[in-house]
Design a protein around this motif. Sequence first.
Motif, short mmCIF file in Angstrom:
data_model
loop_
_atom_site.label_atom_id
_atom_site.label_comp_id
_atom_site.label_asym_id
_atom_site.label_seq_id
_atom_site.Cartn_x
_atom_site.Cartn_y
_atom_site.Cartn_z
N PRO A 57 -0.04 -7.71 39.14
CA PRO A 57 0.69 -7.44 40.39
C PRO A 57 0.80 -8.69 41.28
O PRO A 57 1.84 -8.90 41.91
CB PRO A 57 -0.16 -6.36 41.07
CG PRO A 57 -0.92 -5.72 39.98
CD PRO A 57 -1.14 -6.76 38.94
N ALA A 58 -0.26 -9.48 41.32
CA ALA A 58 -0.23 -10.67 42.18
C ALA A 58 0.86 -11.63 41.72
O ALA A 58 1.60 -12.20 42.54
CB ALA A 58 -1.59 -11.37 42.15
N PHE A 59 0.97 -11.81 40.42
CA PHE A 59 1.99 -12.70 39.86
C PHE A 59 3.38 -12.16 40.17
O PHE A 59 4.27 -12.90 40.63
CB PHE A 59 1.76 -12.83 38.35
CG PHE A 59 2.69 -13.79 37.66
CD1 PHE A 59 3.12 -14.95 38.29
CD2 PHE A 59 3.13 -13.54 36.37
CE1 PHE A 59 3.96 -15.85 37.65
CE2 PHE A 59 3.98 -14.42 35.72
CZ PHE A 59 4.40 -15.58 36.37
N PHE A 75 4.33 -10.07 42.51
CA PHE A 75 4.63 -10.11 43.94
C PHE A 75 4.99 -11.53 44.38
O PHE A 75 6.02 -11.77 45.02
CB PHE A 75 3.43 -9.59 44.74
CG PHE A 75 3.57 -9.78 46.22
CD1 PHE A 75 4.39 -8.95 46.97
CD2 PHE A 75 2.90 -10.80 46.88
CE1 PHE A 75 4.53 -9.13 48.34
CE2 PHE A 75 3.03 -10.99 48.24
CZ PHE A 75 3.85 -10.16 48.97
N GLY A 76 4.12 -12.46 44.03
CA GLY A 76 4.35 -13.85 44.44
C GLY A 76 5.67 -14.39 43.89
O GLY A 76 6.45 -15.02 44.62
N ALA A 77 5.92 -14.13 42.61
CA ALA A 77 7.12 -14.67 41.98
C ALA A 77 8.39 -14.06 42.59
O ALA A 77 9.35 -14.78 42.88
CB ALA A 77 7.08 -14.40 40.47
N VAL A 126 8.86 -12.60 45.60
CA VAL A 126 9.09 -13.06 46.98
C VAL A 126 9.71 -14.46 46.97
O VAL A 126 10.70 -14.74 47.66
CB VAL A 126 7.77 -13.05 47.78
CG1 VAL A 126 7.94 -13.80 49.09
CG2 VAL A 126 7.33 -11.63 48.06
#
Lengths: 580, 114
Positions: free
Chosen positions: B56-58, B60-62, B64
């Motif tokens: 999820p972190a990847f 979300f960051g990508a 955005v």
Amino acid sequence: MPKSFWNFHLLFLSLGIIFATLSWNALRKDLAPALRTGLLALAGIAAYLPHFMHAPLRPYMNDEFAHYLQAMNMFDDGKLFQANPIVDQAANYPCFETMVVALRHLTHLSTYQSGTLAIACLHAATVCLIFQIARGVTGTRTAALAALFYAASPQFSFVDSLLAYESLGLPLTVGAIALALQASRTTQVAQRGIYLGLCTFLTVTCIFAHHLSSYVLLFSLAVISIGWLLAPARGVTRGNSAPLIAMTAIASVFAVAWVQIRHAGTFKYLTIYLQNGWTTITDHLPGHHPKVQEFNGYVAVGATRKPLGTANNPIYEVLLTYAFVPASVVLFVIAVLSLRRRWSAHTVLLLTLATMYFLSLPLLFSQSGQSAAHRSWAFTYVGLVVVWAIGAAAVAKKVSQWRMPALGSAGTLRAVGAATVVAFLIASYGAGINRYELFPGPFLFGSDGRNVPNELYGLATWFKTEVPAKSVIASDARTTTLICGEADMLRDGKQAAALILPPGMPTGHIIKDFRKKIDYVVVDNRLITTPSQQGYYFDKYEAYVPQPLQPSSITKLADVGWLTNVKQTEHYTVYKVVKI
Amino acid sequence: MTPERMRVLLPLWLVLAGLAAYGPAVIAGPSGTVAGLAAPVLFGFVSFQRAFHAEPAFAFGAVVLLVLAYWSLATLITLWVGLPFSSHTELFLIVLLGILSSGPLILRRRILDS
């Protein structure tokens, strides 16, 4: 005891509570991935809070005014590459402004609000992507610790929170690196191609967004390529790195060509800080004599610098600051030892970036070099925080094996992890932020000499209402007063001509010779008592004066018969020029 | 939901995303568009995560970053070629919504096929 002393406690206490709480929760072993992502995103936004609370409604710092003005003008007339009177490089790298302008169009928020919204999102995304990068070499909790360290790093909270192009350049760099690293370990051809395609997209945007970020990104992609060739991941061949190598080469050529096409002078703009920093250091060697340095319009005489020398820092901050570098060295060694049998593109890149952090440290002892060092930390901290996290995790593992179950319990480890994040924050803030005229840092709550935005805007309003349109106002190019006034007037359709004083003559002569052209002179009275080598008030012209300007040479303005004091605020004096 | 089934629902996703982006703007005025902006990010996040099995972190960051980079570069190109920006805002938004809500899933299908 100076009032500002308590500001440090307030700053560290408030940030400490926020980061300790987030760390305590994000380091839980059984935490759902989505929840951990949310906490890391919050940490990124928390890192933006100091800057946001400092100036929630208006641009604050010199560079911010430059980009604010650039975005305002771009929104008004739709022109991309307009000359910028404050940060000349802003005209050559417009992607930050285009992002802000696009958001303003879409949301109907103001320019500053659009920028604030974008930077908050970019902060959240950056911390999540640091987690992703660290996840490639270590476990989930250690990677979360690395991301929290990055969120607690000084340049992320201050330099990369500015309404300026580096605030977009850094996230683009981190994002492209994360995608390239992900590609280096993906076995499926199509998926690898998608990651590299997205990486290329971010790289191209970065080249148009920020010079330094794009060069660091291209360097990092080259290092990833080398790491890929030396130690390909399982299921991936060396030949699979060809698209990345080709893209890096083409993008590098394009980045260089862009500088030539724009006649941007970017390389000189960047390297002069390094050159002068290095010269300052070598000046201290036997047989060398300090030289007068000139760079980008600044003149720096005897430009040495004592870290922590300009602040009333609390003793705990001083101690942590000086413990930070030795601790980093120890953790670096531990991290190298634990990674020595797991070489990959990840490890090669992260250790390279961490090494570059150590190489930047000598530059902190010079005025010019420290600016370069601080800017570089946005990127070198990517490696440093992973080193810290891996080293700290290895130490914790070792301690837990010492037949002391209490020390190895999950709760204790989380508490130690949270405490380490807070200690990291205090230590690296102290080491990183003490050039008060540029970075708020621990001077956040009022002790910064440039921090009187309400006064500035009050003065701008006075100009807007009292001063006729097309008046010519002389001030130093760097004072925010004039820019603020100019921006306000431009917005209302009044054209105020900002007179950028030409080089070649000392200030007094300029005022006299330009008597016919100037209508008002604005003086920031705080700056006349600032040591001249710190470089902003009329400093462009010190090179042409036998001695550095003394306070008397400026305060004499009050004695000039054809200058009338028409406005006095707490820090500013406005003189009206009596025409011949 | 399997990628295959999501692919079938792609047109619906696109319509929903468009409504989510424009609905608040129509109802609540320009400030509602801020909420609408979250929609493509959310759609992109879900589809990126599912299509690539990403953390999820990847995702979300990508997503955005890709959204903001897209806006930035699209505006750059628009202004560079001398087009008036305001008339192209909607076009860019629709293209963005299409890319974010359907792109990763179509690509996922290709990945599965490969």
